[in-house]
Design a protein around this motif. Structure first.
Motif, PDB file in Angstrom:
ATOM      1  N   ALA A 136       0.821  -1.201   0.000  1.00  0.00           N
ATOM      2  CA  ALA A 136       0.000   0.000   0.000  1.00  0.00           C
ATOM      3  C   ALA A 136       0.859   1.258   0.000  1.00  0.00           C
ATOM      4  CB  ALA A 136      -0.931  -0.009   1.215  1.00  0.00           C
ATOM      5  N   GLU A 137       1.976   1.229   0.717  1.00  0.00           N
ATOM      6  CA  GLU A 137       2.811   2.438   0.815  1.00  0.00           C
ATOM      7  C   GLU A 137       3.543   2.767  -0.485  1.00  0.00           C
ATOM      8  OE1 GLU A 137       5.042  -0.658   3.491  1.00  0.00           O
ATOM      9  OE2 GLU A 137       2.976  -0.248   2.856  1.00  0.00           O
ATOM     10  N   ASN A 138       3.528   1.844  -1.454  1.00  0.00           N
ATOM     11  CA  ASN A 138       4.173   2.095  -2.739  1.00  0.00           C
ATOM     12  C   ASN A 138       3.185   2.531  -3.820  1.00  0.00           C
ATOM     13  OD1 ASN A 138       6.739   1.453  -1.775  1.00  0.00           O
ATOM     14  ND2 ASN A 138       6.505  -0.710  -2.263  1.00  0.00           N
ATOM     15  N   LEU A 139       1.964   2.857  -3.407  1.00  0.00           N
ATOM     16  CA  LEU A 139       0.908   3.188  -4.365  1.00  0.00           C
ATOM     17  C   LEU A 139       1.281   4.366  -5.254  1.00  0.00           C
ATOM     18  CD1 LEU A 139      -1.970   2.754  -5.430  1.00  0.00           C
ATOM     19  CD2 LEU A 139      -2.793   4.225  -3.581  1.00  0.00           C
ATOM     20  N   LEU A 140       1.803   5.439  -4.680  1.00  0.00           N
ATOM     21  CA  LEU A 140       2.144   6.617  -5.493  1.00  0.00           C
ATOM     22  C   LEU A 140       3.311   6.331  -6.428  1.00  0.00           C
ATOM     23  CD1 LEU A 140       1.723   9.689  -3.098  1.00  0.00           C
ATOM     24  CD2 LEU A 140       0.215   8.898  -4.928  1.00  0.00           C
ATOM     25  N   LEU A 141       4.256   5.494  -5.989  1.00  0.00           N
ATOM     26  CA  LEU A 141       5.355   5.097  -6.875  1.00  0.00           C
ATOM     27  C   LEU A 141       4.803   4.362  -8.090  1.00  0.00           C
ATOM     28  CD1 LEU A 141       8.055   3.798  -4.351  1.00  0.00           C
ATOM     29  CD2 LEU A 141       8.119   5.921  -5.668  1.00  0.00           C
ATOM     30  N   ALA A 142       3.842   3.471  -7.843  1.00  0.00           N
ATOM     31  CA  ALA A 142       3.237   2.732  -8.945  1.00  0.00           C
ATOM     32  C   ALA A 142       2.508   3.664  -9.891  1.00  0.00           C
ATOM     33  CB  ALA A 142       2.267   1.681  -8.393  1.00  0.00           C
ATOM     34  N   ALA A 143       1.832   4.671  -9.347  1.00  0.00           N
ATOM     35  CA  ALA A 143       1.104   5.632 -10.185  1.00  0.00           C
ATOM     36  C   ALA A 143       2.041   6.413 -11.090  1.00  0.00           C
ATOM     37  CB  ALA A 143       0.307   6.587  -9.308  1.00  0.00           C
ATOM     38  N   LYS A 144       3.270   6.606 -10.630  1.00  0.00           N
ATOM     39  CA  LYS A 144       4.264   7.365 -11.410  1.00  0.00           C
ATOM     40  C   LYS A 144       5.102   6.460 -12.308  1.00  0.00           C
ATOM     41  CE  LYS A 144       4.638  10.912  -7.817  1.00  0.00           C
ATOM     42  NZ  LYS A 144       5.512  11.521  -6.783  1.00  0.00           N
ATOM     43  N   GLY A 145       4.765   5.169 -12.343  1.00  0.00           N
ATOM     44  CA  GLY A 145       5.483   4.241 -13.196  1.00  0.00           C
ATOM     45  C   GLY A 145       6.828   3.806 -12.655  1.00  0.00           C
ATOM     46  N   LYS A 146       7.081   4.071 -11.378  1.00  0.00           N
ATOM     47  CA  LYS A 146       8.352   3.677 -10.773  1.00  0.00           C
ATOM     48  C   LYS A 146       8.342   2.172 -10.494  1.00  0.00           C
ATOM     49  CE  LYS A 146       9.915   7.924 -10.563  1.00  0.00           C
ATOM     50  NZ  LYS A 146      10.079   8.618  -9.290  1.00  0.00           N
TER      51      LYS A 146
END
Length: 266
Positions: free
Chosen positions: A242-252
């Motif tokens: 869950a804490e990596n959600l924004l990274l995933a949204a940015k394609g990281k």
């Protein structure tokens, strides 16, 4: 319209610090979004306190009448309204919903084929017009794992299946990404080792992992739903912490990306 379907699992919901961290990320997540949640860990705990022991088959809950009452109280009441209240505090105009609200999700009771799952729903129809209207009005739906059969019967429905069905129904007219957030770094070779993450899974890899029993239990319906979503037009499916959600949204690079087999044309 770009829409993100974000599913959160009970293993995050059950821990206040993790949940607050996730909701803060969800509030910052760009664009139109729908939060889908289960809450099986909490439902099992409440059931056990009442003498109703959980019974699972391949990661899916057997739902008798007593269990249905418990999951309805926990999913549609305690968890859903707490999530909505916390999101309102974060300036997200959330609206909590079961599948019965606005006829959002119509299901049928699962037919008995070897295993009687009880009051478990198989999804038949999503009210896409309602979702479009809510998103256009600036509301962010928070959908729990209770659906209905339009004949007065509530049904316990796998939250991963709900997320997948919402994504595939909306994908006909919108660009949809699907995110499964839980307490692991992604799909793991060794579920006790977050460093054993499998960064990419396609259909062939999935078949081999299941054959070798690397993937089992609750991860099976999660991946089955991911591939079903991709087959029906969903743009992207991701599984991770869950804490990596924004990274995933940015394609990281984080978590596990699910994709269909790619065939080279000569």
């Amino acid at each position: 319209m770009k829409i993100s379907i974000i599913k959160i699992g009970g293993n995050v919901i059950d821990f206040p610090d993790k949940l607050d961290e996730f909701l803060a990320l969800f509030a910052k997540f760009p664009g139109n979004k729908i939060l889908v949640h289960g809450g099986g860990v909490m439902a099992s705990r409440f059931g056990e306190s009442l003498g109703v022991m959980p019974e699972m088959v391949d990661g899916r809950r057997i739902t008798d009448k007593d269990t249905l009452d418990i999951v309805t109280m926990v999913y549609a009441g305690l968890i859903n309204k707490n999530l909505v209240a916390k999101l309102q505090a974060l300036k997200v105009n959330a609206i909590g919903m079961t599948g019965a609200d606005g006829n959002l999700i119509r299901s049928i009771k699962r037919p008995v084929k070897g295993i009687d799952y009880g009051f478990v729903g198989d999804i038949q129809e999503i009210n896409v017009k309602l979702i479009d209207a809510l998103l256009t009005a600036g509301l962010q739906p928070v959908v729990n794992a209770i659906t209905h059969d339009k004949k007065g019967q509530l049904l316990n429905t796998n939250a991963d299946s709900i997320a997948s069905a919402l994504a595939t129904s909306l994908a006909a007219e919108h660009q949809v990404n699907l995110y499964f957030c839980f307490n692991k770094a992604g799909v793991l070779v060794d579920e006790k080792n977050d460093n054993s993450i499998i960064p990419l899974i396609n259909e062939d890899i999935y078949a081999e992992l299941r054959k070798e029993n690397v993937i089992h239990s609750g991860m099976i319906p999660k991946l089955d739903n991911a591939f079903a979503a991709l087959e029906k037009g969903v743009n992207h499916v991701w599984i991770g912490k869950a804490e990596n959600l924004l990274l995933a949204a940015k394609g990281k690079l984080s978590g596990t990306t699910i994709e269909r087999n790619r065939f080279d044309l000569y």
